[in-house]
Design an enzyme around this catalytic site. Structure first.
Site, PDB file in Angstrom:
ATOM      1  CE  LYS A 179      31.235  44.064  40.031  1.00  0.00           C
ATOM      2  NZ  LYS A 179      31.480  43.209  38.801  1.00  0.00           N
ATOM      3  CB  THR A 215      30.103  40.091  41.053  1.00  0.00           C
ATOM      4  OG1 THR A 215      31.237  40.714  40.420  1.00  0.00           O
ATOM      5  CG2 THR A 215      28.841  40.874  40.702  1.00  0.00           C
ATOM      6  CB  THR A 244      37.413  48.295  32.750  1.00  0.00           C
ATOM      7  OG1 THR A 244      37.830  49.340  33.636  1.00  0.00           O
ATOM      8  CG2 THR A 244      38.000  48.537  31.384  1.00  0.00           C
ATOM      9  CD  GLU A 252      36.473  36.852  37.802  1.00  0.00           C
ATOM     10  OE1 GLU A 252      35.280  37.119  38.043  1.00  0.00           O
ATOM     11  OE2 GLU A 252      36.841  36.334  36.731  1.00  0.00           O
ATOM     12  CG  ASN A 259      36.054  33.704  34.729  1.00  0.00           C
ATOM     13  OD1 ASN A 259      35.093  34.455  34.655  1.00  0.00           O
ATOM     14  ND2 ASN A 259      37.187  34.055  35.342  1.00  0.00           N
TER      15      ASN A 259
END
Length: 411
Positions: free
Chosen positions: A182, A156, A193, A279, A406
């Site tokens: 992933k 993703t 997780t 991220e 985010n």
């Protein structure tokens, strides 16, 4: 252990894989539908999220494995939509995808396991998925390319696909384990997780395989963190084809011990790749806690430090603010003698036996900068006593980009 270059889920004997674009992503033509297939059936094990708002595919997998761990055929994985918090319609989508694949493969629907990732609250684009299944099946192969495409299809916000394999000698035979996973955000210890598939070609007793996977998860996926959020879809599925004539039934046997070590090492490698690719991350943080009276205390304290937003942001800012490390150790929960606390950042000693030490702040800051510049590993060492047990956790720095990614996730 032998790491295989460019390894993946098709390296163990008896497995095929495929990854294609089914048009499930909102704004990308990247592959988004993956399949891992064991034509002759496999022994399966699974570990799942503890989030009460779990996704339909998680429930489907639990039901399937409760019915039987044996003769499992495949794992179907989609990206784009999480199919979590989607009510009865989401459940029907999960069942429909399994039924359609079962007819194409000629296997029972309950021999198929499902995983989904993407935006929570969104149903799968089921018409596109179902119409793509024939192509997905037609592209199954045991090549390195097919393994890579499957690993790419499940990503993703990941910047890189995550895939690996290792080999180990058991009872005079070479056993291979492969894996893909992933994960980049919503990463926090509470099993699992992330999404992951592990393959193995040994013959393993089903209940022992389940126990081995759980043991591996404790020291790998449950010891990584990016942001403190536990996903609704976390799933790790492990399949054993039994194609290599090595039978593992007794957990105290040499074969089981060797295989457990290999499985844990594989999962740790995959887990670290997730934390490294967090991220907005620039660096991997490795926290080692030693001197504990029991292993779980060491694990908990290590996770607490790796999860500290203050410590993570300080590392991003190249600020050797070690008090945040001490604080995170202190509020972790397990009791320890603060007069025995040692803290080191790389090679710089910051605290010894509970006493702060004079240190070269510029040198410590330069250490952090050097690791960030090359996407390296920041090592944090903490000693809490004279016990014999230790634990490791992995995380990443907390950057401005994490907030940006985010804050704009669906817009």
């Amino acid at each position: 252990l032998l790491d295989l270059e460019d390894g993946g889920v098709t390296d163990p004997e008896g497995f095929q894989a495929a990854g294609i674009s089914a048009g499930l992503r909102a704004s990308s033509a990247r592959p988004d539908l993956a399949l891992v297939y064991c034509p002759d059936g496999a022994v399966a094990a699974g570990v799942f999220t503890q989030n009460l708002v779990c996704a339909a595919p998680v429930t489907y997998c639990k039901d399937a494995l409760k019915e039987s761990q044996e003769n499992m055929s495949s794992v179907l994985i989609n990206a784009g939509q999480a199919n979590a918090a989607t009510g009865s319609a989401g459940w029907e989508d999960a069942v429909s995808s399994a039924n359609t694949l079962s007819k194409k493969l000629g296997v029972p629907a309950m021999s198929i396991l499902l995983e989904s990732t993407g935006v929570i609250g969104q149903r799968i684009k089921i018409d596109k998925m179902l119409s793509a299944i024939p192509q997905l099946v037609s592209e199954l192969s045991d090549t390195e390319l097919s393994s890579k495409q499957a690993a790419m299809a499940i990503t993703t916000t990941d910047l890189v696909y995550k895939s690996t394999s290792i080999q180990v000698e058991v009872g005079g035979h070479t056993v291979t384990l492969g894996g893909m996973c992933k994960g980049s955000g919503m990463i926090h210890p509470n099993m699992a997780t992330m999404l992951g598939v592990v393959t193995c070609d040994a013959q393993i007793e089903p209940k022992l395989w389940q126990k081995m996977l759980k043991n591996a998860v404790v020291d790998s996926f449950n010891q990584i963190t990016v942001d403190g959020d536990t996903s609704t879809n976390d799933t790790v599925v492990a399949l054993a084809s039994g194609k290599v004539p090595v039978s593992v039934k007794d957990e105290s046997s040499d074969g089981a011990i060797i295989l457990q070590e290999a499985l844990t090492a594989l999962c740790q490698g995959l887990g670290k790749s997730i934390a490294w690719d967090g991220e907005g991350a620039n660096v991997l943080i490795a926290v080692k806690v030693v001197g504990a009276d029991n292993k779980e205390d060491a694990r908990v304290i290590a996770r607490s430090i790796a999860s500290s937003s203050l410590a993570k942001s300080a590392i991003f800012g190249q600020d050797p603010n070690w008090g945040r490390i001490a604080a995170a150790a202190g509020y972790a929960g397990p009791s320890f003698d603060v007069d025995m606390l040692d803290i080191e950042l790389g090679e710089t000693k910051l605290m010894e036996k509970g006493q702060p030490l004079a240190f070269d702040a510029a040198k410590a800051s330069a250490y952090l900068k050097s690791k960030i510049d090359k996407r390296g590993v920041v090592d944090i060492y903490v000693k809490i006593g004279d016990g014999s047990e230790s634990g490791i956790a992995w995380g990443c720095d907390l950057s401005y980009d994490y907030v940006k990614i985010n804050a704009e996730y669906t817009t």
